[in-house]
Write an enzyme that holds these catalytic residues in place. Structure first.
Site, mmCIF file in Angstrom:
data_model
loop_
_atom_site.group_PDB
_atom_site.id
_atom_site.type_symbol
_atom_site.label_atom_id
_atom_site.label_comp_id
_atom_site.label_asym_id
_atom_site.label_seq_id
_atom_site.Cartn_x
_atom_site.Cartn_y
_atom_site.Cartn_z
ATOM 1 N N LYS A 179 7.261 51.516 23.236
ATOM 2 C CA LYS A 179 6.947 52.763 23.931
ATOM 3 C C LYS A 179 7.352 53.930 23.026
ATOM 4 C CE LYS A 179 8.842 55.568 26.933
ATOM 5 N NZ LYS A 179 8.130 56.825 26.546
ATOM 6 N N GLU A 253 20.473 53.257 18.657
ATOM 7 C CA GLU A 253 20.625 54.135 17.492
ATOM 8 C C GLU A 253 20.484 55.551 18.011
ATOM 9 O OE1 GLU A 253 20.457 56.679 15.013
ATOM 10 O OE2 GLU A 253 18.361 56.127 14.699
ATOM 11 N N CYS A 288 18.797 62.302 12.925
ATOM 12 C CA CYS A 288 20.060 61.856 13.517
ATOM 13 C C CYS A 288 21.197 61.790 12.511
ATOM 14 C CB CYS A 288 19.871 60.505 14.197
ATOM 15 S SG CYS A 288 19.224 59.221 13.102
ATOM 16 N N GLU A 388 25.314 67.789 18.909
ATOM 17 C CA GLU A 388 24.148 67.685 18.026
ATOM 18 C C GLU A 388 23.131 68.759 18.400
ATOM 19 O OE1 GLU A 388 21.510 64.042 16.308
ATOM 20 O OE2 GLU A 388 21.679 64.165 18.485
#
Length: 484
Positions: A179, A253, A288, A388
């Protein structure tokens, strides 16, 4: 090179079927570079998920029995096709995510690298004899694939995520239902078509852009044996809650707030170029493991600030299809607003503004463009240091010695990557041991090579992608014993 700016017709790939409608409705795809509607993305609902899992389950019985050497041959052929379609992947990345064509080759390059690397493992998966005569029993292990793997990926670098997850899963004999994010469906769609073209059996790779209900149906399907996810901690917690009820294993992750630690013996000019591009230039900071915190030793602190600001100030921002562009748009309006909100709060909290982040105007005003921001003298406990941003924002902080550098680097809840810049290899190794991260880069080593394990700690998730550990995530061992 001149690129066609028109998107392909979006579709769902289930086995050999290509569906242009789904029961999850449609997603209106907006071009992030100009704010214009450019495509209707069909979304899978639970019905299409069940069809895709059924196709993957059927294909699994074929694929798991395909000899490893044959799987290797097909995966290498698949890697060839990814390489041959580099220009198309570059074009699609610019259309769907605003990735400049000047840097768009990174996706297909890594997609090919990871696919080819795991092709090399497909015929080398073996068990171990753990007890043998003169013991009373002969005991050995059989490595076996899980079955159907549910793969959920986010919108930044979709082809890279596909290579990192699909290639090892297939090498180990599993089949997959992917997906992708509805914002970036086109690369995944082409990826699935190339898998079929390579001769990988229908149903081994299925791709379904879908609704939240589709993701829940995929995770909860009894025939999906494991889930691997790339994204953020908020979504990961929801996935974990659902998997916990089912006792279903996962690989996560997630995000990062990676520190780039610069000592006074480092090459300032080199580090300035690296720090600028890898924090706010590459993918407009939407990565990331990007080093979004720059920790600089006292004696070169101001010099480094000046050098980095000079480089960032000359990074061209503009149309992703222009050959001069380095910084493209962020993914959408929601991201633009979120990033600018964090920038404004940092501005008003007392951090020193080196370069101000604001929305781009002029010819770029209709797109989702955020001009790069650099903040210095930032409080380590502030939002901009701890959270982040996933946008073109760099935080610069000073330190006195190794101990303070390690403490600052480890002061967030994330633990994905760390970067060290020094010519003192003893110091580099001491810091590498002290950093609470899954990966450490010293003096400019590259990100996510296929041969090395990649994965984080804390808010950055768990599990490994890359190397033999990345293959092992898709294998479970069965122990067999018999009388000696």
């Amino acid at each position: 090179m001149s690129y066609d700016r028109n998107p392909p017709v979006a579709s769902l790939i289930i086995g050999e079927r290509e569906l242009t409608q789904g029961s999850g409705g449609v997603f209106a795809h907006i071009n992030p570079a100009n704010g214009e509607h450019q495509a209707e993305i069909p979304l899978a609902g639970p019905a299409e998920v069940h069809q895709a899992v059924a196709a993957a389950s059927h294909a699994f019985e074929i694929w798991r029995r395909t000899p490893g050497a044959q799987r290797a041959l097909l995966l290498n052929r698949f890697a060839d096709l990814i390489q041959q379609h580099t220009d198309e992947f570059i074009r699609l990345a610019a259309i769907e995510g605003g990735t400049p064509v000047t840097i768009g080759a990174g996706g297909p390059r890594l997609g090919e690298e990871w696919t080819r690397y795991y092709a090399g493992w497909a015929d080398k998966i073996d068990g171990q004899v753990v007890s043998m005569p003169p013991a009373e029993e002969l005991i050995y292990t059989r490595p076996e694939p899980y079955g159907v793997i549910g793969i959920i990926i986010t919108w930044n670098g979709p082809l890279i995520s596909l290579g990192m997850k699909v290639a090892p899963a297939l090498a180990a004999g599993n089949t997959v239902v992917v997906k992708p994010a509805e914002q970036t469906p086109f690369a995944a769609q082409l990826f699935a078509k190339l898998a079929l073209q390579a001769g990988i059996p229908p149903g081994v790779v299925n791709v379904l852009p879908g609704s939240t209900e589709a993701a829940q149906a995929l995770i909860g399907h009894p025939d999906v044996q494991k889930v691997t996810f790339t994204g953020g901690p908020i979504t990961a917690r929801k996935i974990l809650h659902q998997c916990a009820d089912l006792l279903k294993p996962t690989v996560l992750e997630l995000g990062g707030k990676s520190a780039n630690i610069v000592f006074d013996d480092a090459d300032v000019a080199f580090v300035a170029q690296m720090a600028a591009f890898w924090s706010v230039g590459l993918l407009s900071g939407q990565g990331c493991e990007l080093p979004t915190r720059l920790l600089v030793q006292d004696s070169i602190y101001e010099q480094m600030i000046e050098a980095v600001a000079a480089v960032v100030g000359h990074l061209p921002m503009g149309d992703p299809f222009e050959a001069s562009t380095i910084i493209g748009p962020v993914i959408n309006e929601a991201a633009c607003s979120r990033i600018l909100g964090m920038v404004e709060r940092a501005r008003t909290s007392g951090a020193r503004v080196v370069l101000g982040g604001e929305r781009a105007g002029g010819d770029l005003a209709q797109g989702c463009y955020v001009r790069p921001s650099i903040f210095a003298d930032v409080d380590a406990s502030s939002e901009i240091s701890q959270q982040e941003v996933f946008g073109p924002v760099l935080v610069i902080q000073r330190f006195k010695d190794e101990a303070e550098a390690i403490a600052l680097a480890n002061s967030t809840g994330y633990g994905l990557g760390g970067y060290i810049q020094t010519h003192d290899l003893g110091r580099a190794n001491r810091l590498a041991a002290g950093l609470k991260t899954g990966y450490v880069h010293i003096n400019g080593t590259r990100n996510i090579p296929a041969c090395a394990p990649f994965g984080g700690l804390g808010l950055s998730g768990y599990g490994k992608e890359g190397g033999r550990p990345g293959l092992d995530e898709f294998i479970r061992l069965k122990t067999v014993s018999m009388p000696a």
